[in-house]
Design a protein around this motif. Sequence first.
Motif, PDB file in Angstrom:
ATOM      1  N   ASP A  44       0.834  -1.208   0.000  1.00 11.71           N
ATOM      2  CA  ASP A  44       0.000   0.000   0.000  1.00 11.71           C
ATOM      3  C   ASP A  44       0.868   1.257   0.000  1.00 11.71           C
ATOM      4  OD1 ASP A  44      -2.828   1.078   0.335  1.00 11.71           O
ATOM      5  OD2 ASP A  44      -1.761   2.103   1.941  1.00 11.71           O
ATOM      6  N   LYS A  72       1.262   4.189  -3.168  1.00 11.29           N
ATOM      7  CA  LYS A  72       1.101   5.640  -3.011  1.00 11.29           C
ATOM      8  C   LYS A  72       2.380   6.387  -3.411  1.00 11.29           C
ATOM      9  CE  LYS A  72      -2.697   5.069   0.143  1.00 11.29           C
ATOM     10  NZ  LYS A  72      -3.165   3.815  -0.463  1.00 11.29           N
ATOM     11  N   HIS A 100      -8.525   3.820   9.732  1.00 15.08           N
ATOM     12  CA  HIS A 100      -8.589   2.476   9.129  1.00 15.08           C
ATOM     13  C   HIS A 100      -9.818   1.696   9.588  1.00 15.08           C
ATOM     14  CE1 HIS A 100      -3.920   2.479   8.496  1.00 15.08           C
ATOM     15  NE2 HIS A 100      -4.568   3.154   7.573  1.00 15.08           N
TER      16      HIS A 100
END
Length: 220
Positions: free
Chosen positions: A62, A66, A156
């Motif tokens: 992840d 990004k 999250h």
Amino acid sequence: MADAESGEERRGAFRLQAVLDAFRGCVDEQGDVLLAEYLLGWKELVRFINGLGAVFSFISRDAATKINILQGLLDREEAHNYRTLQAMARLEVARTPAFSAAPGHVHSGCRDFLRLHRALLWLHLFLEKLRMSDESSERPSVLCAEAYGASLAQHHPWLVRRASALAFRTLPTRQVFLARLGAGPEKEVLAMLGETVPAIVKVYDISQCLYEHYQILSLP
Ligand code: 1Q0
């Protein structure tokens, strides 16, 4: 473009000094955040996390995604618009009407930067706890979970929080963790962390002010 690690190993071991250099070097004379240097810092952090084992791969993937999106903007779009965080935010806010409330995923470097920015708060809290720790302190796994709970966790969903908690439990002991930072004996590692934390805080504070200014702290 050198891709951020996403499983395939880059050569060489992680160096805390490289993180310090990148975050120190990413604020220019105007106090603007240089994106290329900022991403260098994150690429080195991904290198560290890739050394922690497969249980961390959902996190490193992840982060690498990004980093690669932002690096792509830097490499492909008119570079001067992406040289600094300030220029990127100015451009994207001006380009998209009601940017801060735009529904869904707007093509935007600011939203991916924001995810890394939130993670930088976790890093600051974790490194500060590590820096202040001694042999009698809680293990890094506990310090990491505490820092996460006070920062990233609120962004999250349950599943990610659960997977993160399981991954944290596999972190090595304080002695092994400090050795992996690649900065020599414990005393020197702690001293370097003492320089790294303020460098990270400075970048974090500048970015936070900018996001508050444009009211883009909740970009979807
Ligand atoms: C040392 C242990 C490292 C533990 C890392 C803690 C961070 C946990 C984050 C878990 C999130 C991963 C899964 C995906 C989440 C996404 O849903 C979320 C939102 O993105 P989007 O596109 O769905 O809106 N993404 C994020 O919140 C970004 C998370 C990036 C985390 C990057 C962590 C990189 C870690 C680096 C290693 C740190 C090394 C510490 C010691 C180094 C000393 C300088």
